[in-house]
Design a protein around this motif. Structure first.
Motif, mmCIF file in Angstrom:
data_model
loop_
_atom_site.group_PDB
_atom_site.id
_atom_site.type_symbol
_atom_site.label_atom_id
_atom_site.label_comp_id
_atom_site.label_asym_id
_atom_site.label_seq_id
_atom_site.Cartn_x
_atom_site.Cartn_y
_atom_site.Cartn_z
ATOM 1 N N PHE A 107 0.333 -0.089 9.410
ATOM 2 C CA PHE A 107 -0.924 0.625 9.147
ATOM 3 C C PHE A 107 -1.786 -0.286 8.292
ATOM 4 O O PHE A 107 -1.299 -1.259 7.723
ATOM 5 N N TYR A 153 -1.523 0.523 -13.704
ATOM 6 C CA TYR A 153 -0.164 -0.060 -13.758
ATOM 7 C C TYR A 153 -0.158 -1.090 -14.886
ATOM 8 O O TYR A 153 -0.173 -2.282 -14.660
ATOM 9 N N ARG A 187 0.689 8.632 10.346
ATOM 10 C CA ARG A 187 1.715 7.813 9.690
ATOM 11 C C ARG A 187 2.276 6.807 10.685
ATOM 12 O O ARG A 187 2.786 7.195 11.745
ATOM 13 N N TYR A 188 2.129 5.554 10.365
ATOM 14 C CA TYR A 188 2.529 4.490 11.293
ATOM 15 C C TYR A 188 3.454 3.519 10.579
ATOM 16 O O TYR A 188 3.578 3.552 9.351
ATOM 17 N N GLY A 237 -3.987 4.144 -9.004
ATOM 18 C CA GLY A 237 -3.775 4.451 -10.408
ATOM 19 C C GLY A 237 -3.600 3.196 -11.232
ATOM 20 O O GLY A 237 -3.741 2.072 -10.728
HETATM 21 P P1 HAM Z 1 0.200 4.461 -1.277
HETATM 22 O O1 HAM Z 1 -0.071 5.856 -1.763
HETATM 23 O O2 HAM Z 1 1.609 4.132 -0.929
HETATM 24 O O3 HAM Z 1 -0.321 3.489 -2.425
HETATM 25 O O4 HAM Z 1 -0.714 4.140 -0.038
HETATM 26 C C1 HAM Z 1 -2.129 4.290 -0.114
HETATM 27 C C2 HAM Z 1 -2.663 4.954 1.145
HETATM 28 O O5 HAM Z 1 -2.212 4.237 2.300
HETATM 29 C C3 HAM Z 1 -2.136 6.368 1.380
HETATM 30 O O6 HAM Z 1 -2.893 7.302 0.641
HETATM 31 C C4 HAM Z 1 -2.361 6.522 2.875
HETATM 32 O O7 HAM Z 1 -3.722 6.850 3.135
HETATM 33 C C5 HAM Z 1 -2.070 5.130 3.397
HETATM 34 N N1 HAM Z 1 -0.706 5.052 3.959
HETATM 35 C C6 HAM Z 1 0.446 4.897 3.288
HETATM 36 N N2 HAM Z 1 1.496 4.862 4.146
HETATM 37 C C7 HAM Z 1 0.986 4.989 5.393
HETATM 38 C C8 HAM Z 1 1.550 5.016 6.722
HETATM 39 N N3 HAM Z 1 2.851 4.863 6.921
HETATM 40 N N4 HAM Z 1 0.708 5.179 7.772
HETATM 41 C C9 HAM Z 1 -0.633 5.310 7.576
HETATM 42 N N5 HAM Z 1 -1.211 5.284 6.352
HETATM 43 C C10 HAM Z 1 -0.431 5.125 5.276
HETATM 44 C C11 HAM Z 1 -0.249 2.126 -2.351
HETATM 45 O O8 HAM Z 1 0.059 1.503 -1.370
HETATM 46 C C12 HAM Z 1 -0.701 1.451 -3.639
HETATM 47 N N6 HAM Z 1 -0.532 -0.004 -3.475
HETATM 48 C C13 HAM Z 1 -2.147 1.798 -3.953
HETATM 49 C C14 HAM Z 1 -2.622 1.148 -5.206
HETATM 50 C C15 HAM Z 1 -3.427 0.056 -5.297
HETATM 51 N N7 HAM Z 1 -2.323 1.514 -6.433
HETATM 52 C C16 HAM Z 1 -2.902 0.689 -7.275
HETATM 53 N N8 HAM Z 1 -3.557 -0.205 -6.601
#
Ligand code: HAM
Length: 415
Positions: A124, A286, A120-121, A284
């Motif tokens: 990222f 939207y 977690r960064y 998912g």
């Molecule tokens: P999210 O679940 O917030 O979804 O982020 C997707 C992936 O980004 C997470 O499963 C994780 O692998 C990675 N991730 C999230 N936060 C961090 C962090 N702080 N450090 C490292 N890796 C991280 C979304 O962002 C949605 N926009 C996904 C989406 C696209 N839904 C529909 N279209």
């Protein structure tokens, strides 16, 4: 001044970059083959692009956004995710007027002020996909298939696909009522964050990772029983297609996602060996987001891959390098010949590294460390005889090769 980076922001060094490039190339290959095109969105947007779409009461908007005022006093936010900017671009540029689904992918850094820890960064990287304009369950299956296909191609092990449906806004409000009734009795047992969530965003209680909340809500009613007929059918069809594709999945009714824009199908890919931060990709549907952003009613679905987390799953034996040559030389005629050969080899698509240093011994040491398959040695003696020494670094066998024919010989060995 002590040279030091910001906490949660990390450098990606040359020693790691091959894995990043490998993932990026594989993703591009899989997405392009599926008809997706890259979109490059800015690093910053007006804050409301995120606050209105992700939701005011989510952790991301409440606590994690890098927001500041620019010199004209406008509220600007470093993107915490890519879906909202892609939808903003889709509406702003009228992409809904083109062929649908609009198939888009993006890659790049995202910014969230979260507590840094392994996986977690605060900066990222995500590789994301968005498919807009079609509400058929077939598209949900195709999008999930593409993600699964990419991970299969990369030979990642021990992954689990978990899916759920959050229904449409109607079925969700029915479920939230049920959920609040259920949670009402449990309130004293929940953590302080969940007590707050109960009022502002009760669905989020379901994905609280604290043991006390998990334990006290273990018999929580699932959302799937509250789905309306059409959302139920949609979910059944998605599951059916995944079954046809032999993509294994598990239903997890706690996947409510940390962003408010989701409707119907939601999913996560979990890497079992990764510890607390084990979601390597998530996404998912939207179906209301385009309209919320001022566009025509348009469904959409997508996912984002957490690049750092996927990189951590790639074997250390990686990368398999294609064999390459290291050219060492001494003296002007030797240097001139080796730089000309280097250029010819690179033109022919062969990786060639040029040695530097005023002794052949030190160049050989560097060649050894470089991992080159062959080293060509062109010292004064070799120039005089017109014969270079070609050493195979794996077998240690050495050949004399005619320097006039060197290019052709090397292409044969390495091409
Ligand atoms: P999210 O679940 O917030 O979804 O982020 C997707 C992936 O980004 C997470 O499963 C994780 O692998 C990675 N991730 C999230 N936060 C961090 C962090 N702080 N450090 C490292 N890796 C991280 C979304 O962002 C949605 N926009 C996904 C989406 C696209 N839904 C529909 N279209």
């Amino acid at each position: 001044m002590e040279a030091k980076g910001i906490k949660g922001f990390k450098d990606i060094l040359p020693s790691e970059i091959k894995k990043w490039q490998y993932l990026e190339r594989k993703a591009e290959e899989v997405f392009e083959n599926a008809g997706y095109s890259e979109i490059r969105i800015p690093l910053m947007e007006f804050t409301e692009v995120f606050s209105r779409s992700i939701g005011e009461d989510t952790d991301i908007v409440e606590k994690e956004m890098y927001t500041f005022q620019d010199k004209s006093g406008r509220n600007i936010t470093l993107r915490p995710e890519g879906t909202a900017p892609v939808v903003r671009a889709y509406v702003e540029h009228g992409l809904y007027a083109g062929p649908q689904p609009a198939r888009l992918y993006y890659l790049g850094p995202m910014f969230r002020y979260e507590r840094p820890q392994a996986g977690r960064y605060r900066q990222f990287y995500q590789i994301g996909v968005e498919a807009l304009g079609i509400d058929e369950p077939l598209l949900d299956a195709e999008v999930v298939m593409m993600l699964w296909h990419l991970f299969e191609k990369m030979k990642l092990n021990d992954l689990e696909l978990q899916i759920n449906s959050l229904g449409c806004r109607n079925c969700r409000s029915i479920y939230i009522k049920k959920l609040k009734e259920y949670l009402g009795d449990k309130l004293p047992l929940l953590c302080p964050d969940c007590k707050k969530r109960y009022d502002v965003n009760p669905l989020r209680v379901l994905d609280c990772k604290r043991d006390q909340c998990r334990e006290s809500t273990k018999d929580v009613p699932g959302i799937l029983d509250s789905l309306c007929k059409s959302c139920k059918e949609h979910f059944e069809d998605v599951k059916g297609y995944l079954g046809e594709l032999s993509i294994p999945f598990k239903i997890n009714q706690r996947i409510v996602r940390g962003l408010d824009y989701y409707t119907k199908t939601t999913f996560e890919v979990i890497a079992k060996g990764l510890g607390a931060q084990n979601a390597v990709a998530a996404g998912g549907r939207y179906d209301g987001l385009v309209e919320d952003m001022g566009g025509p009613p348009t469904p959409g679905i997508g996912f984002a891959i957490g690049v750092e987390r996927v990189i951590s799953l790639i074997q250390d034996t990686f990368p398999e390098q294609k064999p390459f040559i290291y050219l060492t030389s001494l003296g002007n005629p030797g240097h001139a010949l080796s730089i000309k050969l280097t250029r010819q080899l690179r033109d022919a698509g062969i990786k060639a590294e040029l040695g530097y240093g005023n002794s052949l011994k030190s160049q050989m040491k560097k060649a050894d460390k470089s991992g080159a398959k062959f080293v060509l040695i062109i010292g004064d003696e070799e120039i005089r005889k017109g014969l270079g020494i070609l050493r195979d670094m794996d077998t240690k066998a050495q050949d004399n090769i005619d320097l006039k024919q060197a290019f052709e010989i090397l292409v044969k060995r390495l091409g």
